[in-house]
Design an enzyme around this catalytic site. Structure first.
Site, PDB file in Angstrom:
ATOM      1  N   ALA A  28       0.843  -1.188   0.000  1.00 51.65           N
ATOM      2  CA  ALA A  28       0.000   0.000   0.000  1.00 51.65           C
ATOM      3  C   ALA A  28       0.886   1.248   0.000  1.00 51.65           C
ATOM      4  CB  ALA A  28      -0.910   0.006   1.223  1.00 51.65           C
ATOM      5  N   LYS A  29       0.390   2.308  -0.603  1.00 50.08           N
ATOM      6  CA  LYS A  29       1.103   3.587  -0.565  1.00 50.08           C
ATOM      7  C   LYS A  29       0.547   4.403   0.605  1.00 50.08           C
ATOM      8  CE  LYS A  29       2.599   7.532  -3.295  1.00 50.08           C
ATOM      9  NZ  LYS A  29       2.339   8.496  -2.207  1.00 50.08           N
ATOM     10  N   TRP A  30       1.366   4.555   1.626  1.00 54.61           N
ATOM     11  CA  TRP A  30       0.936   5.222   2.855  1.00 54.61           C
ATOM     12  C   TRP A  30       0.975   6.731   2.701  1.00 54.61           C
ATOM     13  CZ3 TRP A  30      -0.985   1.982   6.413  1.00 54.61           C
ATOM     14  CH2 TRP A  30      -0.663   0.631   6.252  1.00 54.61           C
ATOM     15  N   ASP A 175      -3.079   5.831  -0.250  1.00 53.70           N
ATOM     16  CA  ASP A 175      -2.870   6.689  -1.409  1.00 53.70           C
ATOM     17  C   ASP A 175      -2.724   5.925  -2.719  1.00 53.70           C
ATOM     18  OD1 ASP A 175      -2.678   9.240  -2.342  1.00 53.70           O
ATOM     19  OD2 ASP A 175      -0.543   9.478  -1.937  1.00 53.70           O
ATOM     20  N   GLY A 176      -2.847   4.598  -2.703  1.00 57.56           N
ATOM     21  CA  GLY A 176      -2.638   3.808  -3.903  1.00 57.56           C
ATOM     22  C   GLY A 176      -1.788   2.597  -3.594  1.00 57.56           C
TER      23      GLY A 176
END
Length: 355
Positions: A28-30, A175-176
């Site tokens: 995951a994009k934190w 965030d993505g």
């Protein structure tokens, strides 16, 4: 401090791509503060993306990391704050404050977490040249059984799982997705990973602009949306124009210029107390310091379409991208109702790895 990888270290970065590439490790994009932890016995430092220390702003993390990490290590990760089951960047930003008493109060009221996702050194060994797949194995072994507020970032090599995360995790404020080649060594300040972010479009009111640092040309357009009461709220900016287009925009927008700005919905921007009840451009910022946040007021009559990734509360989290003018839309028709809302998803599910 005497480690095989010494501070400051600028983290390895990612470049944007449209689709999730196959055959990689996915995370995951934190949406928080990137931080590299250097620990050498009793000495522990949190380094920011720019290399400047964040240590004094997160005393609760310093204590937790000293208790949970090995005596000598360098770990890459993200500092986040969760509220009501999702990441909250506003509360995180509040921690960057000059007063130690306020930092201490916020550390107790809204404690931060550290999400670890890479290992740069362990003991006397640098892992910068070690392939990602081996670094990940060492990180998992090192953090086996670790407890909050330190977390091991979930990771997978299954692209279908990554695609599911991309859709589901946004509801928790993420965030993505980040894709990392399995054989990738760690290269500070180099864009060798890939990030895939959500993007949507919205029609917004252009109500002003700021000059570019290069001179009297447009640097960014100030954007607004009408709330339920019909008040035009400042929601962010769009930028990334060519030098030629910046100059053209000054002439193009000149007929809308309001000087003085009396009657503009954001005319009180210079009054610090006005920011307590309204979202206005030019709000005091602990990030920008003495940076000039003044702007040129425009009659809020033009509408443009912008691309954005996601919202943070009632504004765009990041700089939006200009797409086109929308002469077919009226300013009054540009409200929050057009914005897509992700399905709510509890951050605890993400951190448990069960999502």
């Amino acid at each position: 401090m005497d480690l095989p990888v010494m501070p400051p270290v600028k983290p390895m970065l990612a470049k944007s791509v449209k689709k999730i590439p196959p055959g990689m490790q996915y995370e995951a994009k934190w949406d928080g503060f990137r931080a590299i932890v250097h620990r050498d016995g009793p000495e522990l430092e949190l380094g920011s993306r720019t290399g400047k220390p964040l240590t004094r702003y997160f005393p609760e993390l310093v204590a937790a990391l000293a208790e949970r990490l090995p005596a000598r290590c360098v770990v890459d990760g993200e500092i986040v704050i969760a509220h009501d089951g999702r990441l909250d960047f506003d509360r995180l930003s509040e921690r960057i404050h000059p007063a130690a008493s306020r930092v201490a109060m916020l550390a107790e009221r809204t404690p931060a977490r550290f999400i670890a996702f890479d290992l740069l050194a362990l003991g006397d060994d640098s892992l910068l040249d070690t392939p990602l797949v081996e670094r990940r194995t060492a990180l998992e072994r090192m953090l086996a059984g670790v407890g909050a507020p330190v977390h091991l970032a979930p990771a997978t090599t299954d692209v279908e799982v990554a695609e599911e995360w991309f859709e589901r995790y946004e509801g928790a404020g993420l965030d993505g997705v980040v894709a990392k080649p399995l054989d990738l060594p760690y290269r500070p300040d180099t864009r060798l990973m890939y990030k895939i972010k959500h993007e949507r479009t919205a029609d917004v009111v252009v109500a002003g602009y700021r000059f570019h640092k290069s001179g009297p040309v447009v640097g960014s357009l100030l954007l607004g949306l009408h709330d339920d009461r019909g008040t035009l709220q400042h929601v962010g900016v769009c930028a990334a124009f060519t030098a030629r287009r910046r100059a053209e925009l000054v002439e193009e927008l000149e007929p809308l210029r309001m000087d003085p700005p009396a009657g503009h919905p954001w005319a009180r921007w210079a009054d610090e107390t006005a920011h307590e009840t309204s979202r206005l451009p030019g709000a005091p910022s602990r990030w920008t310091g003495k940076k000039d946040l003044s702007w040129v007021a425009l009659r809020p009559e033009r509408v443009c379409e912008v691309g954005y990734d996601h919202m943070e509360g009632d504004r765009f989290r990041h700089t939006a991208q200009f797409r086109r003018w929308r002469p077919d839309r009226t300013p009054e028709s540009c409200g929050y109702g057009q914005l897509a809302e992700p399905v709510s998803y509890d951050l605890a599910e993400v951190l448990s790895g069960s999502g």
